[in-house]
Design a protein around this motif. Structure first.
Motif, short mmCIF file in Angstrom:
data_model
loop_
_atom_site.label_atom_id
_atom_site.label_comp_id
_atom_site.label_asym_id
_atom_site.label_seq_id
_atom_site.Cartn_x
_atom_site.Cartn_y
_atom_site.Cartn_z
N VAL A 1 0.86 -1.18 0.00
CA VAL A 1 0.00 0.00 0.00
C VAL A 1 0.89 1.23 0.00
CG1 VAL A 1 -1.87 1.21 1.17
CG2 VAL A 1 -1.69 -1.25 1.38
N ASP B 1 -0.21 14.09 -0.51
CA ASP B 1 -1.24 14.93 -1.11
C ASP B 1 -2.62 14.48 -0.65
OD1 ASP B 1 -2.71 16.63 -2.66
OD2 ASP B 1 -2.13 15.74 -4.58
N PRO B 2 -3.39 15.36 0.02
CA PRO B 2 -4.71 14.94 0.52
C PRO B 2 -5.72 14.68 -0.60
CG PRO B 2 -4.36 17.28 0.92
CD PRO B 2 -3.07 16.73 0.37
N LYS B 3 -5.43 15.09 -1.82
CA LYS B 3 -6.36 14.89 -2.93
C LYS B 3 -6.21 13.52 -3.59
CE LYS B 3 -6.47 19.79 -3.99
NZ LYS B 3 -6.14 20.82 -4.98
N THR B 4 -5.18 12.77 -3.20
CA THR B 4 -4.97 11.46 -3.81
C THR B 4 -5.32 10.35 -2.82
OG1 THR B 4 -2.67 11.39 -3.10
CG2 THR B 4 -3.11 12.30 -5.28
N SER B 5 -5.80 9.26 -3.34
CA SER B 5 -6.14 8.12 -2.48
C SER B 5 -4.95 7.15 -2.46
CB SER B 5 -7.39 7.43 -3.01
OG SER B 5 -7.18 6.99 -4.32
N PRO B 6 -4.89 6.30 -1.44
CA PRO B 6 -3.80 5.33 -1.41
C PRO B 6 -3.94 4.31 -2.53
CG PRO B 6 -5.21 5.13 0.54
CD PRO B 6 -5.73 6.25 -0.27
N ALA B 7 -2.81 3.78 -2.96
CA ALA B 7 -2.79 2.74 -3.99
C ALA B 7 -2.41 1.42 -3.34
CB ALA B 7 -1.79 3.10 -5.08
N PHE C 1 0.89 5.41 0.35
CA PHE C 1 0.19 6.63 0.75
C PHE C 1 1.03 7.82 0.35
CE2 PHE C 1 -1.35 3.44 3.69
CZ PHE C 1 -2.70 3.71 3.75
N ARG C 2 0.41 8.79 -0.31
CA ARG C 2 1.10 10.03 -0.66
C ARG C 2 0.69 11.14 0.29
NH1 ARG C 2 0.26 11.18 -6.82
NH2 ARG C 2 1.13 13.13 -6.08
#
Length: 90
Positions: free
Chosen positions: A61, A66-72, A63-64
């Motif tokens: 997983v 940036d609050p606008k991106t979701s985790p991958a 996490f970036r």
């Protein structure tokens, strides 16, 4: 009467918060490998773990900041010989 209603509402919110805390104590913790990747501008956090329900699955997983991106998240099935090797490392 207003004080009683306020006290009941406050108690219900307090109980809900405490219930989540109490339930969280009994959940099983999975061993994870976590690290940060140094990149220009953003530093993503990475977590790796093996699933408990199907132990041959290894998940990563990202996490970036940036609050606008979701985790991958990506899960792959590992080979049995890698599972044996991982069990020896524990």
């Amino acid at each position: 009467m207003k004080k009683l209603i306020f006290a009941v509402i406050l108690a219900s919110f307090s109980f809900a918060f405490n219930w989540n805390s109490i339930v969280g104590v009994f959940k099983k913790t999975v061993n994870t490998l976590s690290y940060t990747i140094e990149t220009s501008g953003i530093n993503p956090r990475v977590y790796e773990f093996d699933t408990q329900g199907y132990p041959r699955m290894h998940c990563v997983v990202v996490f970036r900041d940036d609050p606008k991106t979701s985790p991958a998240m990506q899960c792959i099935e590992t080979k049995p010989e890698y599972i044996k090797m991982n069990e020896k490392l524990k």
